[in-house]
Design a protein around this motif. Sequence first.
Motif, PDB file in Angstrom:
ATOM      1  N   PHE B  99       0.828  -1.206   0.000  1.00  0.00           N
ATOM      2  CA  PHE B  99       0.000   0.000   0.000  1.00  0.00           C
ATOM      3  C   PHE B  99       0.866   1.260   0.000  1.00  0.00           C
ATOM      4  CE2 PHE B  99      -1.933   3.301   2.625  1.00  0.00           C
ATOM      5  CZ  PHE B  99      -3.055   3.560   1.886  1.00  0.00           C
ATOM      6  N   SER B 100       1.923   1.193   0.834  1.00  0.00           N
ATOM      7  CA  SER B 100       2.744   2.389   0.917  1.00  0.00           C
ATOM      8  C   SER B 100       3.573   2.581  -0.336  1.00  0.00           C
ATOM      9  CB  SER B 100       3.670   2.298   2.133  1.00  0.00           C
ATOM     10  OG  SER B 100       4.546   1.210   1.976  1.00  0.00           O
ATOM     11  N   LEU B 101       3.830   1.485  -1.039  1.00  0.00           N
ATOM     12  CA  LEU B 101       4.672   1.611  -2.223  1.00  0.00           C
ATOM     13  C   LEU B 101       3.967   2.359  -3.338  1.00  0.00           C
ATOM     14  CD1 LEU B 101       7.326   0.824  -3.598  1.00  0.00           C
ATOM     15  CD2 LEU B 101       6.201  -1.286  -4.358  1.00  0.00           C
ATOM     16  N   ARG B 102       2.706   2.078  -3.546  1.00  0.00           N
ATOM     17  CA  ARG B 102       2.019   2.677  -4.689  1.00  0.00           C
ATOM     18  C   ARG B 102       0.992   3.709  -4.249  1.00  0.00           C
ATOM     19  NH1 ARG B 102       2.186  -0.415  -9.508  1.00  0.00           N
ATOM     20  NH2 ARG B 102       3.667  -2.128  -9.327  1.00  0.00           N
ATOM     21  N   SER B 103      -0.008   3.173  -3.556  1.00  0.00           N
ATOM     22  CA  SER B 103      -1.086   4.085  -3.165  1.00  0.00           C
ATOM     23  C   SER B 103      -0.616   5.075  -2.124  1.00  0.00           C
ATOM     24  CB  SER B 103      -2.268   3.288  -2.623  1.00  0.00           C
ATOM     25  OG  SER B 103      -2.694   2.362  -3.594  1.00  0.00           O
ATOM     26  N   GLY B 104       0.328   4.639  -1.302  1.00  0.00           N
ATOM     27  CA  GLY B 104       0.810   5.542  -0.268  1.00  0.00           C
ATOM     28  C   GLY B 104       1.423   6.792  -0.859  1.00  0.00           C
ATOM     29  N   THR B 105       2.165   6.610  -1.941  1.00  0.00           N
ATOM     30  CA  THR B 105       2.745   7.785  -2.586  1.00  0.00           C
ATOM     31  C   THR B 105       1.661   8.698  -3.121  1.00  0.00           C
ATOM     32  OG1 THR B 105       4.622   6.406  -3.219  1.00  0.00           O
ATOM     33  CG2 THR B 105       4.363   8.525  -4.341  1.00  0.00           C
ATOM     34  N   LEU B 106       0.644   8.056  -3.698  1.00  0.00           N
ATOM     35  CA  LEU B 106      -0.461   8.858  -4.225  1.00  0.00           C
ATOM     36  C   LEU B 106      -1.177   9.611  -3.106  1.00  0.00           C
ATOM     37  CD1 LEU B 106      -2.269   9.661  -6.601  1.00  0.00           C
ATOM     38  CD2 LEU B 106      -3.634   7.617  -6.125  1.00  0.00           C
ATOM     39  N   PHE B 107      -1.439   8.883  -2.002  1.00  0.00           N
ATOM     40  CA  PHE B 107      -2.112   9.549  -0.884  1.00  0.00           C
ATOM     41  C   PHE B 107      -1.223  10.618  -0.260  1.00  0.00           C
ATOM     42  CE2 PHE B 107      -4.822   5.692  -0.814  1.00  0.00           C
ATOM     43  CZ  PHE B 107      -6.041   6.341  -0.896  1.00  0.00           C
ATOM     44  N   LEU B 108       0.066  10.355  -0.263  1.00  0.00           N
ATOM     45  CA  LEU B 108       0.972  11.359   0.299  1.00  0.00           C
ATOM     46  C   LEU B 108       0.936  12.637  -0.536  1.00  0.00           C
ATOM     47  CD1 LEU B 108       3.162  12.089   2.355  1.00  0.00           C
ATOM     48  CD2 LEU B 108       4.850  11.114   0.778  1.00  0.00           C
ATOM     49  N   ILE B 109       0.972  12.475  -1.855  1.00  0.00           N
ATOM     50  CA  ILE B 109       0.921  13.658  -2.724  1.00  0.00           C
ATOM     51  C   ILE B 109      -0.414  14.366  -2.579  1.00  0.00           C
ATOM     52  CG2 ILE B 109       0.914  14.385  -5.133  1.00  0.00           C
ATOM     53  CD1 ILE B 109       2.892  12.088  -5.675  1.00  0.00           C
ATOM     54  N   ALA B 110      -1.497  13.545  -2.526  1.00  0.00           N
ATOM     55  CA  ALA B 110      -2.813  14.169  -2.362  1.00  0.00           C
ATOM     56  C   ALA B 110      -2.909  14.888  -1.033  1.00  0.00           C
ATOM     57  CB  ALA B 110      -3.902  13.105  -2.470  1.00  0.00           C
ATOM     58  N   GLY B 111      -2.334  14.277   0.006  1.00  0.00           N
ATOM     59  CA  GLY B 111      -2.371  14.922   1.314  1.00  0.00           C
ATOM     60  C   GLY B 111      -1.586  16.213   1.339  1.00  0.00           C
ATOM     61  N   LEU B 112      -0.438  16.215   0.670  1.00  0.00           N
ATOM     62  CA  LEU B 112       0.348  17.444   0.612  1.00  0.00           C
ATOM     63  C   LEU B 112      -0.413  18.543  -0.121  1.00  0.00           C
ATOM     64  CD1 LEU B 112       3.938  16.062  -0.100  1.00  0.00           C
ATOM     65  CD2 LEU B 112       3.098  17.141   1.995  1.00  0.00           C
ATOM     66  N   HIS B 113      -1.073  18.165  -1.213  1.00  0.00           N
ATOM     67  CA  HIS B 113      -1.862  19.163  -1.936  1.00  0.00           C
ATOM     68  C   HIS B 113      -3.008  19.682  -1.086  1.00  0.00           C
ATOM     69  CE1 HIS B 113       0.329  17.796  -5.485  1.00  0.00           C
ATOM     70  NE2 HIS B 113      -0.127  18.891  -6.093  1.00  0.00           N
ATOM     71  N   ALA B 114      -3.658  18.768  -0.363  1.00  0.00           N
ATOM     72  CA  ALA B 114      -4.770  19.202   0.488  1.00  0.00           C
ATOM     73  C   ALA B 114      -4.279  20.117   1.592  1.00  0.00           C
ATOM     74  CB  ALA B 114      -5.472  17.978   1.083  1.00  0.00           C
ATOM     75  N   ALA B 115      -3.129  19.752   2.195  1.00  0.00           N
ATOM     76  CA  ALA B 115      -2.593  20.608   3.255  1.00  0.00           C
ATOM     77  C   ALA B 115      -2.221  21.976   2.712  1.00  0.00           C
ATOM     78  CB  ALA B 115      -1.378  19.935   3.879  1.00  0.00           C
ATOM     79  N   LEU B 116      -1.630  21.993   1.522  1.00  0.00           N
ATOM     80  CA  LEU B 116      -1.276  23.281   0.915  1.00  0.00           C
ATOM     81  C   LEU B 116      -2.519  24.092   0.613  1.00  0.00           C
ATOM     82  CD1 LEU B 116       0.969  25.069  -0.244  1.00  0.00           C
ATOM     83  CD2 LEU B 116       0.672  23.884  -2.421  1.00  0.00           C
ATOM     84  N   PHE B 117      -3.544  23.419   0.136  1.00  0.00           N
ATOM     85  CA  PHE B 117      -4.798  24.114  -0.191  1.00  0.00           C
ATOM     86  C   PHE B 117      -5.432  24.719   1.051  1.00  0.00           C
ATOM     87  CE2 PHE B 117      -9.444  23.842  -0.752  1.00  0.00           C
ATOM     88  CZ  PHE B 117      -9.566  24.746  -1.796  1.00  0.00           C
TER      89      PHE B 117
END
Lengths: 101, 303
Positions: B99-117
Amino acid sequence: MGKKDSNVRMSLQTLRVLEAFLENPTVQLAGAEVHQRCGIASGTLYPILLRLESAGWFVSQWESVDPSIAGRPRRRLYRLTSTGLRRASEVFASFNRGVLA
Amino acid sequence: MSQRNERSTQPELGGVTHWLIHHAARRAPESLSSRLEEEWLADSESRSSPLSRLHFAVGCCWATMVIAADYPRSRVPAASPVAAARGFVTLIDRNFAYFSLRSGTLFLIAGLHAALFFGLIALSHTHGLATPPNLQNTVVDPVPPKILPPQPPGMEVKDWMVRVPRPVVPEPRNIEVEKDPTTEVIEKSQEPYSPPQPFETPTQVVQQVAGGPGAGFPETTDFYPSVSIHLAEEGFSTVRVCVDKRGRLTSEPTTVKGSGSTRLDEAALKLARAGSGHYRATTEDGHAVNSCYPFGIRFQLKK
């Protein structure tokens, strides 16, 4: 391998594996031998073997050799079960009917 | 030379092949891990060339991913409770790793974008609420509306123009008195009559003809006092009369300027009273109007 599910997704690679075993239903083949007969890569072959074994079409057992004596690891040998033989025959029979019809 | 190189690379490729197979088998379900590792090592030995073995090992890595997807936790047989527990934990770890290998990266990027937003929104909100200190706690009293007095019903101011009635500009009178053998009536006052100055310049010229003694006006000889005749008194008296449209007196005549003899002045007033109804009314643009005007009466003995 746990709960057996006789439904197997039939792909071209699966049919080729079954065809290799149907040539001599009583023979036990290792994965390397199936690869030699079918030409299917390992990345596709072993999931198919495990899938068919899980469905009860195959049974597997270790080769009865001593690795220390043979100087190599034991091979895992696969063999068609009666269920596998019947179902594989039905699958190919249906394909033949479809093609001939 | 080439054989030496081939011999030197064989152990290296063999080591890589074994490491790949071991790595692939370790990522497989726990119940299949040891089995697949031994099986794949044995099958790789059947390959003739090292490159073929390496290709086989790479294929095993791919097969591990497919097997892991095909074999959920419930389908993995457990040899013992301990093995089951180990397999459960391992599956969790592997699933988490996958999960962390693939989706985790995606969720991490999405989370960073959400935090920035949300950070940008919070920053803009903070700047939007910030106000200069001089603008804070400033209460401005509302301007009270102008209260106009209520207008009486039925009276509405149409406009602000005040209509002033046209002023009447009297002109100097021309008094005509019939000639008398003993007395003489002065047609025109000796003192020049000064009309009242209008407040404003008349915008319209009115043709006005002053009135005076008219037809049937009494004779002055009938009113000449006998005492004055004996004393040979003569004089000139100016009286002021107010006359309506029909030539009648509207008020008592008054003496404007005396003659110096009380008898002659009283005789002049009697003459003026007796002439009521025989005055000629003042006309404006040909229309008779009420008016007041002076006229002179001369008492003079015939010589």
